[in-house]
Write a protein that holds these residues in place. Structure first.
Motif, PDB file in Angstrom:
ATOM      1  N   SER A  30       0.854  -1.188   0.000  1.00 17.39           N
ATOM      2  CA  SER A  30       0.000   0.000   0.000  1.00 17.39           C
ATOM      3  C   SER A  30       0.892   1.241   0.000  1.00 17.39           C
ATOM      4  CB  SER A  30      -0.940   0.006   1.205  1.00 17.39           C
ATOM      5  OG  SER A  30      -0.252   0.361   2.380  1.00 17.39           O
ATOM      6  N   TYR A  31       0.369   2.300  -0.598  1.00 12.06           N
ATOM      7  CA  TYR A  31       1.124   3.550  -0.645  1.00 12.06           C
ATOM      8  C   TYR A  31       1.457   4.032   0.761  1.00 12.06           C
ATOM      9  CZ  TYR A  31       2.046   8.508  -0.899  1.00 12.06           C
ATOM     10  OH  TYR A  31       2.597   9.752  -0.712  1.00 12.06           O
ATOM     11  N   SER A  32       0.491   3.931   1.675  1.00 10.80           N
ATOM     12  CA  SER A  32       0.728   4.413   3.034  1.00 10.80           C
ATOM     13  C   SER A  32       1.824   3.601   3.725  1.00 10.80           C
ATOM     14  CB  SER A  32      -0.558   4.420   3.858  1.00 10.80           C
ATOM     15  OG  SER A  32      -1.084   3.125   3.973  1.00 10.80           O
ATOM     16  N   GLN A  33       1.871   2.297   3.472  1.00  4.62           N
ATOM     17  CA  GLN A  33       2.933   1.470   4.057  1.00  4.62           C
ATOM     18  C   GLN A  33       4.290   1.857   3.494  1.00  4.62           C
ATOM     19  OE1 GLN A  33       2.076  -2.661   3.438  1.00  4.62           O
ATOM     20  NE2 GLN A  33       0.479  -2.728   4.985  1.00  4.62           N
ATOM     21  N   LEU A  34       4.368   2.035   2.171  1.00  2.00           N
ATOM     22  CA  LEU A  34       5.644   2.410   1.558  1.00  2.00           C
ATOM     23  C   LEU A  34       6.103   3.765   2.083  1.00  2.00           C
ATOM     24  CD1 LEU A  34       7.955   1.876  -0.416  1.00  2.00           C
ATOM     25  CD2 LEU A  34       6.554   2.953  -2.198  1.00  2.00           C
ATOM     26  N   SER A  35       5.194   4.707   2.155  1.00  2.00           N
ATOM     27  CA  SER A  35       5.539   6.033   2.661  1.00  2.00           C
ATOM     28  C   SER A  35       6.041   5.952   4.100  1.00  2.00           C
ATOM     29  CB  SER A  35       4.314   6.951   2.575  1.00  2.00           C
ATOM     30  OG  SER A  35       4.617   8.217   3.100  1.00  2.00           O
ATOM     31  N   ALA A  36       5.364   5.176   4.932  1.00  2.00           N
ATOM     32  CA  ALA A  36       5.784   5.036   6.332  1.00  2.00           C
ATOM     33  C   ALA A  36       7.169   4.402   6.431  1.00  2.00           C
ATOM     34  CB  ALA A  36       4.764   4.206   7.102  1.00  2.00           C
ATOM     35  N   LYS A  37       7.454   3.449   5.566  1.00  2.00           N
ATOM     36  CA  LYS A  37       8.770   2.791   5.584  1.00  2.00           C
ATOM     37  C   LYS A  37       9.856   3.748   5.112  1.00  2.00           C
ATOM     38  CE  LYS A  37       6.673  -1.694   5.251  1.00  2.00           C
ATOM     39  NZ  LYS A  37       6.582  -2.998   4.641  1.00  2.00           N
ATOM     40  N   LEU A  38       9.571   4.516   4.064  1.00  2.00           N
ATOM     41  CA  LEU A  38      10.553   5.475   3.562  1.00  2.00           C
ATOM     42  C   LEU A  38      10.795   6.621   4.536  1.00  2.00           C
ATOM     43  CD1 LEU A  38       9.456   5.602  -0.176  1.00  2.00           C
ATOM     44  CD2 LEU A  38      11.628   4.710   0.713  1.00  2.00           C
ATOM     45  N   ASN A  39       9.833   6.864   5.399  1.00  4.31           N
ATOM     46  CA  ASN A  39       9.980   7.907   6.419  1.00  4.31           C
ATOM     47  C   ASN A  39      10.487   7.358   7.744  1.00  4.31           C
ATOM     48  OD1 ASN A  39       9.160  10.458   5.168  1.00  4.31           O
ATOM     49  ND2 ASN A  39       7.263   9.362   4.767  1.00  4.31           N
ATOM     50  N   GLY A  40      10.855   6.081   7.772  1.00  3.62           N
ATOM     51  CA  GLY A  40      11.483   5.492   8.948  1.00  3.62           C
ATOM     52  C   GLY A  40      10.545   5.098  10.071  1.00  3.62           C
ATOM     53  N   ARG A  41       9.243   5.115   9.823  1.00  3.56           N
ATOM     54  CA  ARG A  41       8.305   4.740  10.881  1.00  3.56           C
ATOM     55  C   ARG A  41       8.178   3.230  11.036  1.00  3.56           C
ATOM     56  NH1 ARG A  41       5.646   9.190   8.553  1.00  3.56           N
ATOM     57  NH2 ARG A  41       4.136   7.876   7.476  1.00  3.56           N
TER      58      ARG A  41
END
Length: 72
Positions: A30-41
């Motif tokens: 999911s986009y939200s998962q990828l974004s969270a991973k790229l932001n270190g969360r």
């Protein structure tokens, strides 16, 4: 959890003509998962790394360069 710098990965995503949203769709994340991973969360799972590396043509020997660059 260690903090990693994903700026190299983000640059490669753009260089290969993807957006985070289009890469997420192709990698079945999911986009939200990828974004969270790229932001270190959240950390990348091995399956995420394998899928993204395959899509972006990242050699096994270069995975550390894109996914495991420490901040600091």
């Amino acid at each position: 959890m260690p903090k990693f710098d994903y700026s190299r990965l983000l640059g490669l995503i753009r260089e290969k003509g993807y957006t985070q949203e289009s890469l997420a769709a192709k990698a079945n994340i999911s986009y939200s998962q990828l974004s969270a991973k790229l932001n270190g969360r959240y950390p990348f799972k091995q399956s995420d790394i394998q899928s993204i590396s395959s899509i972006l043509n990242i050699a096994v020997s270069d995975i550390g360069y894109y996914f495991f660059c420490n901040i600091g």
